[in-house]
Design a protein around this motif. Structure first.
Motif, PDB file in Angstrom:
ATOM      1  N   PRO A  30      17.890 -43.394   2.953  1.00 33.96           N
ATOM      2  CA  PRO A  30      16.702 -44.367   2.354  1.00 33.96           C
ATOM      3  C   PRO A  30      17.096 -45.652   2.194  1.00 33.96           C
ATOM      4  CG  PRO A  30      16.722 -42.272   1.054  1.00 33.96           C
ATOM      5  CD  PRO A  30      17.992 -41.575   1.956  1.00 33.96           C
ATOM      6  N   LYS A  43       8.091 -46.846  -5.970  1.00 32.12           N
ATOM      7  CA  LYS A  43       9.213 -46.051  -5.118  1.00 32.12           C
ATOM      8  C   LYS A  43       8.586 -47.007  -3.327  1.00 32.12           C
ATOM      9  CE  LYS A  43       9.143 -40.985  -6.145  1.00 32.12           C
ATOM     10  NZ  LYS A  43       8.711 -40.002  -6.589  1.00 32.12           N
ATOM     11  N   GLN A  79      13.235 -42.690   2.614  1.00 34.52           N
ATOM     12  CA  GLN A  79      13.524 -41.573   2.405  1.00 34.52           C
ATOM     13  C   GLN A  79      14.723 -40.949   3.328  1.00 34.52           C
ATOM     14  OE1 GLN A  79       8.940 -41.162   3.701  1.00 34.52           O
ATOM     15  NE2 GLN A  79       9.755 -40.730   5.407  1.00 34.52           N
TER      16      GLN A  79
END
Length: 261
Positions: A207, A107, A236
């Motif tokens: 994102p 991530k 995000q």
């Protein structure tokens, strides 16, 4: 020998950019998602090109794009792309748009490439290795006084968030030298990394808007936080303030004061 992820990202971004330069005049709108929020045939064509190249080179990696159905970001290596950041510009033949490509692992971005197609400019960052602009090292500026700052911002397609950004811009305008809207948040963020803008803010990015630019700003020594001051480490949906530490603090201070009135 296979290309490294960073070399691959630069190569495929330049390939996509070349396609855009050759076909930019034929950016017919094929779908409308909302007022000023278009999809052109170029978006779809470049998305297909990037997806094909990435899947061929890294078949075990995931792929996430603005032009595909959104899904949660996993811990697995994932390429996050925005085939055209600045579609509204393309649709109006306004020559300011970029291709954004990021590789995210656990991530967190490990590679980010933003390619400004019409000027053949590429901004690049690799985790822990700094940021470059056409091969030259870049860094956020620390020598600009607040009243001399040139800030960037953008509006996006979320009406409440756009209204908030306009209100913040109005509050900032008497305090700084000027404000600019590029129509490509990724490019504006890269200009912060390269010292062409002192700071940037946006009340709602997706994102794919930030995935490639996030590591470029951070590797250039900049802060990248949400409006509430939380450090942004993963692509995000949300707000962003970017720049050097002092500029970010001043933008947030003006926003907090505005929200209290």
């Amino acid at each position: 020998m296979p290309l490294t992820p960073v070399a691959f990202a630069v190569t495929v971004a330049q390939e996509a950019g070349a396609y855009l330069r050759e076909n930019a005049a034929d950016a017919a709108i094929v779908a409308t998602k909302g007022r000023g929020d278009f999809v052109t045939g170029l978006d779809l064509a470049v998305n297909d090109l990037l997806q094909e190249r990435i899947r061929a080179a890294f078949p075990d990696h995931h792929f996430l794009s603005e032009e595909l159905a959104a899904r949660p970001l996993s811990e697995e290596p994932t390429w996050i792309v925005d085939p055209i950041d600045g579609t509204l510009n393309v649709a109006n033949r306004f020559p300011l748009f970029t291709v954004s490509i990021a590789l995210v692992a656990q991530k967190r971005p490990v590679v980010g490439v933003v390619y400004y197609t019409m000027l053949d400019d590429h901004f690049l960052a690799e985790a822990g290795k700094g940021a470059t602009w056409n091969g030259e090292s870049i860094a956020v500026r620390h020598d600009v006084a607040w009243h001399d700052a040139l800030l960037g911002f953008d509006l996006g397609h979320n009406e409440p968030a756009s209204s908030e950004s306009m209100a913040l811009a109005a509050a900032l305008r008497p305090q700084v030298a000027g404000l600019r809207i590029t129509g490509s948040a990724a490019l504006a963020l890269c200009y912060v990394a390269a010292g062409r803008l002192s700071g940037f803010f946006h009340h709602r990015l997706e994102p794919w808007d930030m995935a490639a630019a996030l590591p470029i700003v951070q590797e250039a020594g900049g802060d990248y936080v949400s409006m509430d001051g939380t450090q942004v480490v993963s692509p995000q949906v949300g707000s962003v303030v970017a720049g050097n530490t002092a500029i970010v603090a001043k933008i947030r201070q003006v926003e907090q004061a505005r929200c209290k009135t």
